[in-house]
Structure formats: structure tokens, C-alpha cells
Design an enzyme around this catalytic site. Structure first.
Site: not given
Length: 415
Positions: A184-185, A189, A231
């Protein structure tokens, strides 16, 4: 949110209304109320809010640059378009049709509505754009790859920590909790937040410079652009023209669109009778309308004629007063076999008309036998013809759009 609110406010400024004939009366209605079968009145400056087929056309010309990319106004006729060997007629060649998203720059006409909303040509283009799935930008792809790499690396590390912990005698449940916490670390995030914030700051910086961006990812796309190729006038430019040079009395005068300069010094127009006559012809042989609204002048017409009126109005020549003095009674517009526009005007002399012409310089030189030099009329010589022809070629070689002007007196017996 700020960009969206600003775009909505701009839409309120340009309220596109339509003038239609209903119950034998001319009425102004909202563009959303148009239905197939309505008769729409077309006038200079009016927007076309639906696809329509012409039923009446008087020298009608329409700016279709937003739809076809054609910078010059397109002449429209009631004539039936003929299919060429059964081939489909391209959008730009449908001379008897006017389309939503375009606007009238000259002439008048009437047209019957044949399509509205998403059934119009520009509505079909909008539908195709909405159906198309926008590809991911470079940064989005890079973030996706980074996320996959981090996930794989963190999974390997967590598995290694779990195995090492078991080998050192720690419990399975304890190592499982430690490995999950470590996984998780390892997930970044905060990365999407940092990327979004960076793009939002970029949007704010561009908005302060007058550039409106609706989607964040467009900021990153703009940042990767090295070269822009285009153009047609009117697509990325303002589709506006200005007078840059005047060749009068064998002298070249510079202009910034509103003033004239000789050797970088402001020119006093009252001291040059030839320029006064030139400006007079450019006003009379001109269909642009000049109105005064909310403290400023508004000019409605083609870009070329607007530039002529703007210069004339800026040097203290009131176009409307001059047009009132020389009332127009007849107009011959530029055509395929006529490379000039000719107008006939009343004069103070009841036996004469004033004829004003503007068009291709080489064509005007062919039927001019006199010229004005420092206010005096003299016969054209071979030397004069060479001088003006060379000036025309020189200005054309600079990429300028060159116009010639001339005028004459027509006796009424030739009416």
C-alpha cells in the site's frame, strides 16, 4: 470551471437569431425555433442558423470559411446544381445552398430551411467528433507505464520481504500484514494529484494570455507541439484585412490600416487631391455598411471592402455622407468574365453620371486613357503605363492582394 463559465458567457453575447417569414410577415425568432420549411431572409452580416436552399438571390455572397476552409466569400445563386456524370456534388460546389455556421457578407436573398440541428452539415461533423474516442496523450501513456512498473517492482519486493520474514521465524499472519502495508505504501497515490495540479496551473497561465482550454490533457498536447501548419485565411487567423500600401502619383505611401505615412511621417490627406479622389472611389464602389453602435463603429461586409472603409473613415472622410451625395443607381458586380466591380452614381450635374470602378489593376489599365497626377488630369503615356504596371507587379510579388481604382464621367445620353 472558470473556462466553461467564460465560454458560456461568450455564447450569450452572440445570440444568433433568424429573420423568417411566417404568416406572410417578417419575424425575428431564436435559432432553436427554426424548422424545415421556414423561409429565412438573408442580409449582409446575418448568420445562417440552418441548412437552407435558396429561392431568391440578389448578388448574394456567403463566408463559408468555418465549414469549407475557403477564405474568400462564395457567390450563391438559385440555379440548380447539375450532377457531373452522376458524381456527388461536393459541399463547396453547391451554389444554391447556404449552411449553418456561415454568414452573409454581401447581397440579399431568401432561402427555405431543409435541415436543422444535428441534421445539418456542421451538425454531422459535430456528431462524428463526439463519437470518436480521443486517444491518450503522451503523459497519460507514460503514467500508465510508470504505474505498471511500480506495481511489478512493489509486488516483487513485498514477496521477497514475506519470504525472508518466514525464513527468519516470523509468523505468517504477521508477515502478511507487513507485506500488505508495504505494498500500500509503495502505491504513488499522490502522483495523479501532482499531474492534475500541474496541468491546472498550465491552464490558468494560458487563460491569462487569452487562451481557453476545456480539458486538462490539452495542456500537455500543446506542450509537445513544435510546428503548426495551416493554409486558409479565417481558420487560425482573424480573417481581417488592412491597407498596407498605396501607390499614388508614382509614390508609395505606407499604411498601418488606419493612417497613411510618407517617409514614416503622417500624411496630411487634404494636401493630396489624388488620394482624396482615390478614397472617394473606394467608398462609392463598395458594399460595406458602416454603423455607429455603443460608442464605436461597426463595419459589415467582405474583408477587402471593410479595409477600404476603415481607412477612409479614419482619415476624416465620412463614407455615409459621400454616398448620400453620390447616390448609387446601378451596380455591376465582379463576375467570372468581369474582373472588376462597377457602380454608377448621380452627380450635381443633371446631364452626367459618375462611374466608379475597382478591380484587377491590369484590367483597369487596359481601358483607362487618362490619369490624375497631383490633382491634374493628363493623358496616359507609354511611360506611365510602364510605371504603374511595374508597381503592380512589385506589390503582387510581396504577397499582397492588389486592387486598382478608376472613375469617369458618363453622359446621360449613354444611359
Amino acid at each position: 470551471r472558470k473556462t466553461e463559465s467564460l465560454i458560456k458567457s461568450l455564447n450569450k453575447i452572440f445570440e444568433h437569431k433568424s429573420e423568417v417569414i411566417r404568416e406572410e410577415e417578417a419575424k425575428v425568432i431564436e435559432s432553436e425555433e427554426l424548422v424545415p420549411g421556414d423561409i429565412v431572409l438573408l442580409k449582409p452580416g446575418s448568420f445562417v442558423n440552418a441548412d437552407c436552399r435558396l429561392i431568391e438571390s440578389i448578388n448574394l455572397s456567403v463566408d463559408e470559411s468555418a465549414l469549407t476552409g475557403e477564405s474568400l466569400p462564395v457567390s450563391k445563386f438559385v440555379n440548380l446544381c447539375i450532377f457531373n456524370n452522376g458524381d456527388h456534388i461536393s459541399l463547396a460546389d453547391r451554389c444554391n445552398m447556404v449552411y449553418r455556421g456561415t454568414f452573409v457578407v454581401g447581397g440579399h436573398g431568401k432561402a427555405v430551411v431543409v435541415a436543422t440541428g444535428n441534421a445539418t452539415e456542421i451538425g454531422k461533423i459535430k456528431s462524428l467528433i463526439e463519437e470518436h474516442e480521443t486517444p491518450k496523450t503522451t503523459v497519460q501513456n507514460q503514467l500508465d507505464k510508470l504505474g505498471i512498473k511500480l506495481s511489478i517492482i512493489s509486488a516483487i519486493i513485498c514477496a521477497a520481504v514475506f519470504v525472508i520474514g518466514l525464513l527468519r521465524g516470523y509468523g505468517i499472519l504477521e508477515m502478511l500484514k507487513s507485506s500488505i502495508s508495504l505494498a500500500v505504501a509503495a502505491v504513488p497515490e499522490g502522483l495523479p494529484t501532482v499531474a492534475t495540479t500541474t496541468f491546472a496551473l498550465g491552464m490558468a497561465n494560458l487563460r491569462r494570455q487569452g487562451i481557453l482550454i476545456r480539458e486538462l490533457k490539452a495542456v500537455e498536447t500543446l506542450g509537445t507541439i513544435d510546428t503548426i501548419c495551416f493554409d486558409k485565411t479565417g481558420t487560425l487567423t482573424l480573417n481581417k484585412m488592412a491597407i498596407s500600401e498605396l501607390f499614388v502619383d508614382t509614390k508609395l505611401y505606407e499604411s498601418d490600416g488606419t493612417n497613411l505615412y510618407e517617409n514614416e511621417l503622417p500624411l496630411k490627406i487634404e494636401e493630396n487631391p489624388t488620394i482624396r479622389e482615390l478614397i472617394k472611389v473606394s467608398i462609392l464602389c463598395n458594399d460595406s455598411k458602416l454603423t455607429f453602435d455603443n460608442g464605436k463603429y461597426n463595419i459589415v461586409g467582405t474583408p477587402t471592402e471593410n479595409a477600404l472603409i476603415k481607412l477612409a473613415n479614419s482619415i476624416s472622410t465620412n463614407p455615409e455622407d459621400l454616398r448620400e451625395q453620390y447616390k448609387r443607381i446601378k451596380t455591376f458586380y465582379r463576375a467570372e468574365n468581369r474582373h472588376f466591380m462597377l457602380t454608377i452614381h448621380e452627380t450635381d450635374n443633371p446631364e452626367e453620371y459618375l462611374v466608379a470602378i475597382k478591380g484587377a489593376p491590369d484590367k483597369l489599365l487596359e481601358f483607362s486613357n487618362q490619369l490624375m497626377h497631383k490633382g491634374e488630369i493628363k493623358n496616359f503615356t507609354e511611360r506611365d503605363l510602364i510605371i504603374y504596371s511595374e508597381a503592380n507587379e512589385s506589390m503582387s510579388s510581396k504577397g499582397l492582394r492588389v486592387l486598382g481604382f478608376c472613375y469617369g464621367i458618363l453622359e446621360k445620353k449613354y444611359k
